[in-house]
Design a protein around this motif. Sequence first.
Motif, PDB file in Angstrom:
ATOM      1  N   PHE A 171       0.821  -1.219   0.000  1.00 35.80           N
ATOM      2  CA  PHE A 171       0.000   0.000   0.000  1.00 35.80           C
ATOM      3  C   PHE A 171       0.850   1.264   0.000  1.00 35.80           C
ATOM      4  O   PHE A 171       0.436   2.297  -0.542  1.00 35.80           O
ATOM      5  CB  PHE A 171      -0.952  -0.005   1.199  1.00 35.80           C
ATOM      6  N   LYS A 172       2.031   1.202   0.592  1.00 31.53           N
ATOM      7  CA  LYS A 172       2.921   2.363   0.528  1.00 31.53           C
ATOM      8  C   LYS A 172       3.364   2.616  -0.904  1.00 31.53           C
ATOM      9  O   LYS A 172       3.419   3.768  -1.363  1.00 31.53           O
ATOM     10  CB  LYS A 172       4.134   2.145   1.439  1.00 31.53           C
ATOM     11  N   GLU A 173       3.699   1.544  -1.615  1.00 28.61           N
ATOM     12  CA  GLU A 173       4.103   1.686  -3.008  1.00 28.61           C
ATOM     13  C   GLU A 173       2.948   2.185  -3.855  1.00 28.61           C
ATOM     14  O   GLU A 173       3.116   3.051  -4.722  1.00 28.61           O
ATOM     15  CB  GLU A 173       4.610   0.338  -3.536  1.00 28.61           C
ATOM     16  N   LEU A 174       1.749   1.634  -3.608  1.00 26.78           N
ATOM     17  CA  LEU A 174       0.559   2.067  -4.340  1.00 26.78           C
ATOM     18  C   LEU A 174       0.320   3.563  -4.108  1.00 26.78           C
ATOM     19  O   LEU A 174       0.020   4.311  -5.040  1.00 26.78           O
ATOM     20  CB  LEU A 174      -0.637   1.238  -3.874  1.00 26.78           C
ATOM     21  N   SER A 175       0.468   3.989  -2.863  1.00 27.45           N
ATOM     22  CA  SER A 175       0.244   5.399  -2.524  1.00 27.45           C
ATOM     23  C   SER A 175       1.228   6.307  -3.244  1.00 27.45           C
ATOM     24  O   SER A 175       0.872   7.388  -3.729  1.00 27.45           O
ATOM     25  CB  SER A 175       0.385   5.602  -1.010  1.00 27.45           C
ATOM     26  N   SER A 176       2.463   5.863  -3.342  1.00 21.25           N
ATOM     27  CA  SER A 176       3.486   6.705  -3.970  1.00 21.25           C
ATOM     28  C   SER A 176       3.291   6.825  -5.472  1.00 21.25           C
ATOM     29  O   SER A 176       3.707   7.814  -6.087  1.00 21.25           O
ATOM     30  CB  SER A 176       4.879   6.133  -3.676  1.00 21.25           C
ATOM     31  N   ARG A 177       2.648   5.833  -6.086  1.00 17.76           N
ATOM     32  CA  ARG A 177       2.471   5.846  -7.542  1.00 17.76           C
ATOM     33  C   ARG A 177       1.217   6.599  -7.985  1.00 17.76           C
ATOM     34  O   ARG A 177       1.148   7.064  -9.116  1.00 17.76           O
ATOM     35  CB  ARG A 177       2.399   4.407  -8.070  1.00 17.76           C
ATOM     36  N   SER A 178       0.243   6.678  -7.112  1.00 20.50           N
ATOM     37  CA  SER A 178      -1.028   7.277  -7.513  1.00 20.50           C
ATOM     38  C   SER A 178      -0.927   8.797  -7.574  1.00 20.50           C
ATOM     39  O   SER A 178      -0.441   9.438  -6.635  1.00 20.50           O
ATOM     40  CB  SER A 178      -2.135   6.876  -6.542  1.00 20.50           C
ATOM     41  N   ARG A 179      -1.363   9.349  -8.676  1.00 18.52           N
ATOM     42  CA  ARG A 179      -1.374  10.803  -8.855  1.00 18.52           C
ATOM     43  C   ARG A 179      -2.785  11.331  -8.552  1.00 18.52           C
ATOM     44  O   ARG A 179      -3.653  10.609  -8.122  1.00 18.52           O
ATOM     45  CB  ARG A 179      -0.937  11.155 -10.279  1.00 18.52           C
ATOM     46  N   GLY A 180      -3.002  12.616  -8.856  1.00 23.71           N
ATOM     47  CA  GLY A 180      -4.291  13.220  -8.569  1.00 23.71           C
ATOM     48  C   GLY A 180      -5.430  12.560  -9.338  1.00 23.71           C
ATOM     49  O   GLY A 180      -5.287  12.239 -10.521  1.00 23.71           O
ATOM     50  N   LEU A 181      -6.544  12.367  -8.665  1.00 26.04           N
ATOM     51  CA  LEU A 181      -7.714  11.770  -9.303  1.00 26.04           C
ATOM     52  C   LEU A 181      -8.549  12.851  -9.981  1.00 26.04           C
ATOM     53  O   LEU A 181      -8.609  13.997  -9.524  1.00 26.04           O
ATOM     54  CB  LEU A 181      -8.568  11.037  -8.263  1.00 26.04           C
ATOM     55  N   LYS A 182      -9.204  12.467 -11.058  1.00 22.25           N
ATOM     56  CA  LYS A 182     -10.041  13.402 -11.815  1.00 22.25           C
ATOM     57  C   LYS A 182     -11.515  13.043 -11.642  1.00 22.25           C
ATOM     58  O   LYS A 182     -11.860  12.046 -11.001  1.00 22.25           O
ATOM     59  CB  LYS A 182      -9.650  13.341 -13.295  1.00 22.25           C
ATOM     60  N   LYS A 183     -12.355  13.849 -12.246  1.00 26.59           N
ATOM     61  CA  LYS A 183     -13.794  13.604 -12.166  1.00 26.59           C
ATOM     62  C   LYS A 183     -14.155  12.240 -12.743  1.00 26.59           C
ATOM     63  O   LYS A 183     -15.084  11.578 -12.268  1.00 26.59           O
ATOM     64  CB  LYS A 183     -14.568  14.701 -12.909  1.00 26.59           C
ATOM     65  N   ASP A 184     -13.397  11.829 -13.774  1.00 28.86           N
ATOM     66  CA  ASP A 184     -13.683  10.533 -14.401  1.00 28.86           C
ATOM     67  C   ASP A 184     -13.508   9.381 -13.419  1.00 28.86           C
ATOM     68  O   ASP A 184     -14.255   8.401 -13.465  1.00 28.86           O
ATOM     69  CB  ASP A 184     -12.745  10.317 -15.593  1.00 28.86           C
ATOM     70  N   HIS A 185     -12.536   9.491 -12.537  1.00 28.91           N
ATOM     71  CA  HIS A 185     -12.312   8.433 -11.545  1.00 28.91           C
ATOM     72  C   HIS A 185     -13.488   8.346 -10.577  1.00 28.91           C
ATOM     73  O   HIS A 185     -13.956   7.252 -10.246  1.00 28.91           O
ATOM     74  CB  HIS A 185     -11.017   8.690 -10.767  1.00 28.91           C
ATOM     75  N   HIS A 186     -13.959   9.497 -10.124  1.00 24.55           N
ATOM     76  CA  HIS A 186     -15.098   9.519  -9.200  1.00 24.55           C
ATOM     77  C   HIS A 186     -16.369   9.035  -9.903  1.00 24.55           C
ATOM     78  O   HIS A 186     -17.187   8.317  -9.301  1.00 24.55           O
ATOM     79  CB  HIS A 186     -15.296  10.927  -8.643  1.00 24.55           C
ATOM     80  N   TYR A 187     -16.520   9.416 -11.153  1.00 30.70           N
ATOM     81  CA  TYR A 187     -17.687   8.951 -11.916  1.00 30.70           C
ATOM     82  C   TYR A 187     -17.657   7.427 -12.052  1.00 30.70           C
ATOM     83  O   TYR A 187     -18.681   6.754 -11.866  1.00 30.70           O
ATOM     84  CB  TYR A 187     -17.701   9.598 -13.303  1.00 30.70           C
ATOM     85  N   LEU A 188     -16.488   6.881 -12.371  1.00 31.85           N
ATOM     86  CA  LEU A 188     -16.365   5.437 -12.526  1.00 31.85           C
ATOM     87  C   LEU A 188     -16.676   4.717 -11.214  1.00 31.85           C
ATOM     88  O   LEU A 188     -17.386   3.697 -11.210  1.00 31.85           O
ATOM     89  CB  LEU A 188     -14.947   5.085 -12.988  1.00 31.85           C
ATOM     90  N   ALA A 189     -16.168   5.241 -10.115  1.00 34.21           N
ATOM     91  CA  ALA A 189     -16.422   4.613  -8.816  1.00 34.21           C
ATOM     92  C   ALA A 189     -17.913   4.608  -8.501  1.00 34.21           C
ATOM     93  O   ALA A 189     -18.474   3.593  -8.067  1.00 34.21           O
ATOM     94  CB  ALA A 189     -15.646   5.337  -7.719  1.00 34.21           C
ATOM     95  N   ARG A 190     -18.578   5.739  -8.737  1.00 38.56           N
ATOM     96  CA  ARG A 190     -20.030   5.804  -8.479  1.00 38.56           C
ATOM     97  C   ARG A 190     -20.790   4.869  -9.408  1.00 38.56           C
ATOM     98  O   ARG A 190     -21.787   4.244  -9.010  1.00 38.56           O
ATOM     99  CB  ARG A 190     -20.526   7.240  -8.646  1.00 38.56           C
ATOM    100  N   LYS A 191     -20.322   4.760 -10.647  1.00 40.41           N
ATOM    101  CA  LYS A 191     -20.980   3.884 -11.610  1.00 40.41           C
ATOM    102  C   LYS A 191     -20.855   2.428 -11.179  1.00 40.41           C
ATOM    103  O   LYS A 191     -21.825   1.652 -11.270  1.00 40.41           O
ATOM    104  CB  LYS A 191     -20.354   4.078 -12.994  1.00 40.41           C
ATOM    105  N   LEU A 192     -19.693   2.036 -10.703  1.00 42.20           N
ATOM    106  CA  LEU A 192     -19.500   0.665 -10.237  1.00 42.20           C
ATOM    107  C   LEU A 192     -20.403   0.367  -9.037  1.00 42.20           C
ATOM    108  O   LEU A 192     -20.991  -0.717  -8.939  1.00 42.20           O
ATOM    109  CB  LEU A 192     -18.036   0.430  -9.863  1.00 42.20           C
ATOM    110  N   VAL A 193     -20.536   1.329  -8.142  1.00 44.03           N
ATOM    111  CA  VAL A 193     -21.426   1.142  -6.989  1.00 44.03           C
ATOM    112  C   VAL A 193     -22.877   1.007  -7.447  1.00 44.03           C
ATOM    113  O   VAL A 193     -23.653   0.239  -6.879  1.00 44.03           O
ATOM    114  CB  VAL A 193     -21.278   2.301  -5.986  1.00 44.03           C
ATOM    115  N   SER A 194     -23.229   1.716  -8.519  1.00 44.67           N
ATOM    116  CA  SER A 194     -24.608   1.640  -9.020  1.00 44.67           C
ATOM    117  C   SER A 194     -24.945   0.257  -9.561  1.00 44.67           C
ATOM    118  O   SER A 194     -26.116  -0.116  -9.645  1.00 44.67           O
ATOM    119  CB  SER A 194     -24.844   2.698 -10.106  1.00 44.67           C
TER     120      SER A 194
END
Length: 304
Positions: A171-194
């Motif tokens: 998880f430390k490595e994952l955290s270091s690699r992840s950059r800023g999230l965009k609206k598309d990421h939030h949209y995808l997450a909400r869509k998957l929950v739907s």
Amino acid sequence: MKVIKEREKSKLLLGLNYLDKRIKLGDPDKRHLLNLEKGFIGEELFDSAVKQYLNGEALVLNDLLIESKGTTFQIDSLVVTSDTIYLYEIKNYKGNFQMNSGQLYYTSGQEITNPLIQLNRTRELLRQLLKELESRLKIEANVVFINDSFTLYNAKIEDPFIFPTQLKEHFKELSSRSRGLKKDHHYLARKLVSFHKDDLPYQKQLPFYNLEDFTKGVSCFHCGSFDLIVTQRSCYCKSCYKQMSIEDLVTESVKELKFLFPNQKLTTSFVDEWCGSSVNYRKIRKILQNDFMVSGTTSGTYYE
């Protein structure tokens, strides 16, 4: 890190817990309950690791039951980052295991289902769904062996396995690699929950039961014990030493009753019978009036 969908106990697990407290379950149902409880404990351990070690920008989705094109598949956990979706199949296995020709065995020789089979199926179905959603995020799928008493012999270094001692670094490595999230990421997450569906009808998965079979009375909602000292305003559990208000005690009993008998009208007499007449009848009626909508005539009052 933001949790978009929290984890909850499945309705089947809740139902089996309720039944186990008040009737004697058969051996197959008891084993099923123990396996579900073990799995849920493992998932909670994983969630704790995520909250402790995942500090970068990421969206976490837990316990998804997704139906797409007539096919249903279960996802224990997803982590959405800037360029990758991490898929986790969580196993709370305990003891010594070995891999042999792609099969998973206890060291005693007993074969069990290789979790990679489930992981590969889930990854492929998720890949198809992401394609439909026009997402270009890649998928990295792993089996997480969460129990620190688990040992696996003969695993290959390229196997997509994460062991307890590797979670922090992962998880430390994952955290270091992840950059800023965009609206598309939030949209995808909400869509998957739907796409998430409630559990399959749990009543069909539970063993048959009758009201007459149940132990009646109020029980501690911390440990399940019926050994309580009940007063006008509170009660005390003699097993785990927890104190509860009468309102909370009755509310939990009603929740249990409605879960197990969803088609039966909720009346004061019904709740009184379920509670073993251990709580003042007028107190039960007052709690029902405060928490539910009253329906029916005076002689046939029930609560919804």
